[in-house]
Every structure is written in structure tokens, then in C-alpha cells.
Design an enzyme around this catalytic site. Sequence first.
Site, mmCIF file in Angstrom:
data_model
loop_
_atom_site.group_PDB
_atom_site.id
_atom_site.type_symbol
_atom_site.label_atom_id
_atom_site.label_comp_id
_atom_site.label_asym_id
_atom_site.label_seq_id
_atom_site.Cartn_x
_atom_site.Cartn_y
_atom_site.Cartn_z
ATOM 1 N N GLY A 33 0.110 -5.908 -5.497
ATOM 2 C CA GLY A 33 -1.221 -5.797 -4.902
ATOM 3 C C GLY A 33 -1.588 -4.356 -4.647
ATOM 4 O O GLY A 33 -0.966 -3.436 -5.179
ATOM 5 N N ASN A 34 -2.624 -4.117 -3.850
ATOM 6 C CA ASN A 34 -2.995 -2.754 -3.469
ATOM 7 C C ASN A 34 -3.587 -2.782 -2.071
ATOM 8 O O ASN A 34 -3.766 -3.847 -1.479
ATOM 9 C CB ASN A 34 -3.953 -2.140 -4.499
ATOM 10 C CG ASN A 34 -5.264 -2.883 -4.583
ATOM 11 O OD1 ASN A 34 -6.049 -2.898 -3.645
ATOM 12 N ND2 ASN A 34 -5.502 -3.544 -5.720
ATOM 13 N N HIS A 35 -3.882 -1.599 -1.535
ATOM 14 C CA HIS A 35 -4.271 -1.476 -0.128
ATOM 15 C C HIS A 35 -5.751 -1.694 0.154
ATOM 16 O O HIS A 35 -6.205 -1.425 1.261
ATOM 17 C CB HIS A 35 -3.866 -0.097 0.400
ATOM 18 C CG HIS A 35 -2.390 0.081 0.541
ATOM 19 N ND1 HIS A 35 -1.644 -0.671 1.423
ATOM 20 C CD2 HIS A 35 -1.521 0.896 -0.090
ATOM 21 C CE1 HIS A 35 -0.378 -0.312 1.327
ATOM 22 N NE2 HIS A 35 -0.275 0.639 0.413
#
Length: 225
Positions: A33-35
Site C-alpha cells: 500500500g502507500n501512505h
Amino acid sequence: EADIRKKLPLVNKKVLVTAGPTYEAIDPVRFIGNHSSGKMGFALADELASQGADVILVAGPTAQKSEYKSIKRIDVTSAAEMLDACLENFDSANACIMCAAVADYTPAHVAQQKIKKTEDHFNIELKKTTDILKTLGQQKRDDQVLVGFALETNNEEQHAIDKLKKKNLDLIVLNSLNDSGAGFKSDTNKVTLIDRQLNKTTFELKSKAEVANDICLAVVDLLNK
Ligand code: CTP
Ligand code: CA
């Protein structure tokens, strides 16, 4: 109330907005995923709805909530699911704003069982996801407005202009990670808007709600052209 709505600039306009990250499954318990917090996309959806638009909000995994009951939210997890939701809604949309932080790569194979730790080093083969924005750009009609975001850390404006052209956009919102107070988790953002004529408008650091208003005004202008 009917009279008030008629005066809003985006009444009878359908706007597709994407927000948040995507999660790409590795196995039943893990993902890449990412932030992205989804804050910018949700602020945009709220602002568009406040201006009378029929908003379709395609949201990756996020804790954000919309302010307006009129917003039609479609929850997705992966880039592939986001692509499907966008393709289903793009044709009937007057405008689309791709704010989501879509994964560029996804695991080539998803393990059906939890992967056990064995070797000291472990590789996951990744394959490119479909570029949703580029796909929409290829389908775009002359009467549709397509807006993308660009997150850059160097040669920001040139990279943003390259993306504007490559993806056939009407407008690109350049987010610079170099600016303190801008970015994923923050409630503020600093952006530069670049259009097809390469007109550049650089804004001050402001709240994501105010940035959403600036983007909204630009979209209204483009729809009226
Ligand atoms: N985007 C998309 N589908 C993808 C990847 C990106 O629709 N698979 C969209 C993003 O939502 C954003 C725009 O493309 O509106 C630019 O995303 P960005 O990550 O800045 O650029 P990329 O084209 O992915 O290139 P790179 O990450 O290599 O800079
Ligand atoms: Ca990317």
C-alpha cells in the site's frame, strides 16, 4: 431550496473523483500500500457537492468520511477494482479528477495461503498496474474535462507537463513533496495548476478544503469553455 441549487455552478454536472491509496494483495493477510490518507480527494468531493455536482467518489481504503449525503461512494481496494469502477462511470461523467494514489505495481501472483517465512531473502515479483488516468485520457471526449495529480520530488514542473501530455489531461495538479506542510497525512497542501496551454498557477500553502475550492473553480472554467 430548488432555487438556491439552480444558481450553483455544477448543478447537473456529474463529476467522478478518486481518492485514497490502493492495496495490492500479496497473500490473504498482506498487501502493498502507500501512505495516502484520502484527505485531498474527500475534500474535493465535498467541495464539488457543495457546488451542486453529482459526485461519484471512488475511494480506496481510507478512514475519511464525506460531508454530503448526496455523494455516491464506491469503495474499492485494489488498482484493478478502481479501474473497473472508473470505467463504469467515466462515460456519463462531465469531469473526472484522479486524486487517488494508485499503486504502480501489483504482485504478479497472489498466494492463496499465508506465505511462511523460510529463506533469509525473499522476492515478490511485481507487474505494472493499468494506468487508470491514461486509459480515461484515451477515451475522453471533447466535452469531458479530465484532471490528474502529479506527485514529484524533482524537476517537478517538467514531470507534471510530461504527464499532462502523455495522459491527455486538461489540467494537472502538481503536488510537491519538497514543501513542508504538504503531503499525504497533512491537512494542508501547496499546489501548482498547469493546463493544456501550459498556463501555470502557483498557490500558497493552504488547507486541503481551500485547495479543493481552487481546483473546483478551475474545473468550472474548463467545463464552461
Ligand atoms: N494514476 C492512475 N493509475 C495508475 C497510476 C497513476 O490513474 N496506475 C494517476 C494518479 O491518480 C495521478 C496521476 O496518474 O492522478 C499521476 O500519478 P503519479 O504517481 O504522479 O504518476 P505516474 O504516471 O504513476 O508516474 P510515476 O509514479 O512514475 O511518477
Ligand atoms: Ca505512480
